[in-house]
Design a protein around this motif. Sequence first.
Motif, PDB file in Angstrom:
ATOM      1  N   SER A   1       0.803  -1.225   0.000  1.00  0.00           N
ATOM      2  CA  SER A   1       0.000   0.000   0.000  1.00  0.00           C
ATOM      3  C   SER A   1       0.834   1.271   0.000  1.00  0.00           C
ATOM      4  CB  SER A   1      -0.937  -0.012   1.203  1.00  0.00           C
ATOM      5  OG  SER A   1      -0.164  -0.216   2.359  1.00  0.00           O
TER       6      SER A   1
ATOM      7  N   ALA B   1      -6.808  -0.693  -2.748  1.00  0.00           N
ATOM      8  CA  ALA B   1      -7.301  -0.469  -1.387  1.00  0.00           C
ATOM      9  C   ALA B   1      -8.303  -1.546  -1.010  1.00  0.00           C
ATOM     10  CB  ALA B   1      -7.965   0.895  -1.293  1.00  0.00           C
TER      11      ALA B   1
ATOM     12  N   SER C   1      -7.468   4.196  -1.307  1.00  0.00           N
ATOM     13  CA  SER C   1      -6.039   3.882  -1.284  1.00  0.00           C
ATOM     14  C   SER C   1      -5.230   5.012  -0.651  1.00  0.00           C
ATOM     15  CB  SER C   1      -5.535   3.572  -2.680  1.00  0.00           C
ATOM     16  OG  SER C   1      -5.663   4.707  -3.474  1.00  0.00           O
TER      17      SER C   1
ATOM     18  N   ASP D   1      -4.872   4.263   2.859  1.00  0.00           N
ATOM     19  CA  ASP D   1      -3.844   3.235   3.089  1.00  0.00           C
ATOM     20  C   ASP D   1      -2.449   3.856   2.996  1.00  0.00           C
ATOM     21  OD1 ASP D   1      -5.856   1.490   3.341  1.00  0.00           O
ATOM     22  OD2 ASP D   1      -5.294   0.169   1.680  1.00  0.00           O
TER      23      ASP D   1
ATOM     24  N   ASN E   1     -12.178   0.933   1.820  1.00  0.00           N
ATOM     25  CA  ASN E   1     -11.158   1.971   2.011  1.00  0.00           C
ATOM     26  C   ASN E   1     -10.890   2.764   0.753  1.00  0.00           C
ATOM     27  OD1 ASN E   1     -10.712   1.139   4.527  1.00  0.00           O
ATOM     28  ND2 ASN E   1      -8.623   0.396   4.212  1.00  0.00           N
TER      29      ASN E   1
END
Lengths: 415, 377
Positions: B290, B296, B302, B305, B300
């Motif tokens: 990530s 992601a 990304s 992350d 979520n």
Amino acid sequence: MEDLKLQEWNPLGYKTLYRNLFKKHLARQDELLKQGKKVGWFFSFHPSEIIYIFDVVPAFPEQYSAYAAARGSSVDLIDASITKGFGHFLCDYFKTTIGMIEEPEKATKPLMPKPDFIVDTRALCVAHHEMTEVFARKYGIPKYTVNYPYWTSDALGKVDELTKIPERVDELYMEYSIAKLKGLFEFMEKVSGTPFDEEKFKDVFETSEKTSKLLIDIAKLMMSKPTPGSQREIADLVFLGFFVLGSDYAYEFAEKGYEMIKERVKRKEGVVPEEKLRLLTFGIMPWHSLSLYEYCEMMGATFPVNLYVNASLHLCDAKNPWESMVRRSMHFTNSTYDLLDGVVENARKADLDGALLLENTGCRITSMIIHPLADVLQEELGIPSLILEAPQCDPRVMPLERAKTQVEAFVESLL
Amino acid sequence: MGKEVEKAEKIDELYNSFLSREKLKQYKENGKKIIGTLCNNVPEEIIHSFGAVPARMLGLADSTELASSKIPTWVCLYTKRIMEDALRGDFDFLDGIVGMTSDDTKSQFYSAYTFYLKPEFSYLIQIPYVRDDLSLNFFRKELERFIAKLSEFIEEEFSEDRLAKSIAIYNEFRELLDELLALRHLDSPKLSGEDWLKILLSSTAMLKEDFNNSLPPVLAEIKDFEGYKDYKLRIHLSGTDFYDVEIVRMIESLGGLVVSDDLCTAEGYYKGIVEGFNLKDLAKRYLNQSACVLTAGLENLSIEDRLNFIGERLRESKADAIILLRDRGCEICGHQCPFILQEFGKMGIPTLILDLDSPYPTEQMRTRVEAFIESYG
Ligand code: SF4
Ligand code: SF4
């Protein structure tokens, strides 16, 4: 210079058709908003049929940005995006939309309605996915991603440029894409609150099929000699191909539009009385300077082929709706460059003299393919290209007058 | 002092193998196939298991005139430099390339590269952007597809045993680097950011088993070192495909000490052990990376992350400040930088943005870094 005397311009007359189309589209939007239906943001090449299956209110960042560019507010919005720290060399559609979100007072009205959810498909660019993330974070709303592949020739063989029918499709890619699309339908049920209706699904895809056939026929007829229509009208077909396919009003447009162009071709009537050159064009239209096309046409240089419009088309097969949605992503701008074969094959039929290619700064999709495309056109069809750097919403990089001078010189060199 | 010099020489020796690509050329002479990779998320273990050499493609050209006639001048420096090196013939020793659909630049660049350079072998790995079971399953099958094509090219059967061995070698590599990384986190870090980057870069230009054998003596020297005490500011370096040692050197010459990063070429490249020895485990590791990719979890984003990844690095390294390296042509930086600024600004972590545009480091960059270090150091 005598050769370049401006001729009388004779467009097909699609203007009225577009006006009716937008009127109906906006009326539907207003009605659904009144009913409290959910708003979704969508991007080009998404399966637009879902808008009509799930009765949601669509808004399109790309279309809004083009509109803002045509109305002159995109420059301020782009600047607002850069001031907020977003990159300079990002897609103009992203910068314009984020500018609208951050500084709505500077944006052309009506603004896009605030979204309840966003869908991105990567059917064209990762930028759709990147901007979806930004918008979803800004608004704190759910998003769904359909992860189509970036197509390669080993997965597809050759692809017909207009219908997007490939020689074959790698099963793994097709299965994954369809599974993701089914996930999208579940997502749509959830966010729209409208249950999936099999009958409606069938109806919408039947409309989509009829419309898509007509749009392809229009693109084919544009290749007739002399070129029957203007790119000022044909370029906007992308609105139908990208955003409203599956609607009754798109079908109505396509039917009438097809009849009009057919008649023209029958009469052997062109967009100008004396066609001197036939050019291919590619790249996203500089929405702020669409009159560039009109100007070229008046010089006698017409555009029988617009690869950007062709990319937006696909032949929908109502009997295979899931595959059809996936095929929509099989255009050459979402493929490795060896798949330019299909483009060449189609363009060969148009008896071309040259190409006007637009490098849309910030868009890696249209820009990185430009030189390879110019090379292929030269090698395979023996035609030269003029490449203009033209971000689609920012006239500062390509002022219209400078573009006209460059085009004039190019046209002269070809005569 | 003698030990210091010895340590520096050993690190430079490693770094020179990156600059000269000597080892790669030697492998080639010994009959190995060299496969260039265009993204840190290409599962190198697969290439390695076929007895071939995966080599991360990083261009070394300091100007990009040739590339500018093939790809737009405004795209990231990372791709322009690869194109430049390739057009100059500096990548002629490669037998093939493997790209990944991790962003538009990388996908399109793969197309442009194969179009112009026509490598004997090429494959583009399709990476999903969502980490659900469906996508994990797809990604594993996509890796199988890649294996089949590579196997055909190399004319060698795929072997699960060999893959397990390659995974073990790569895990050993990651553990060694974790050990090295811990030395940067000390109050008196035993390794500068410049040396860290040099070591990391060398690992991209040789077989990992050779790197694993070369590192321990260097590691021993580093452990012996008493550590840097006179720095003014502990810095986290944030960015994407960055590998310019000169900029890190400049930062450190002004009193900063780079103690962590989230670069695609450093911590973002090696972090993450493969938890198991089969293809599924490998797929999981790469899909869960990530540092920078746009992948992601289902619920979520990304960017979240990535912010978490940076946050973890900051906690471990006790960095006081962030220097954000923003390549003006990088689409990831372009979209994500404001969020990094915002998130860590809220936590009171000072952040400096350096816009990268070659040639560098420029005088202006130096002045800005100096003022930043003076203000917060
Ligand atoms: S294709 Fe280019 S212009 Fe269109 S949305 Fe993607 S990045 Fe933007
Ligand atoms: S992450 Fe940035 S630097 Fe790396 S390839 Fe993509 S655009 Fe270029």
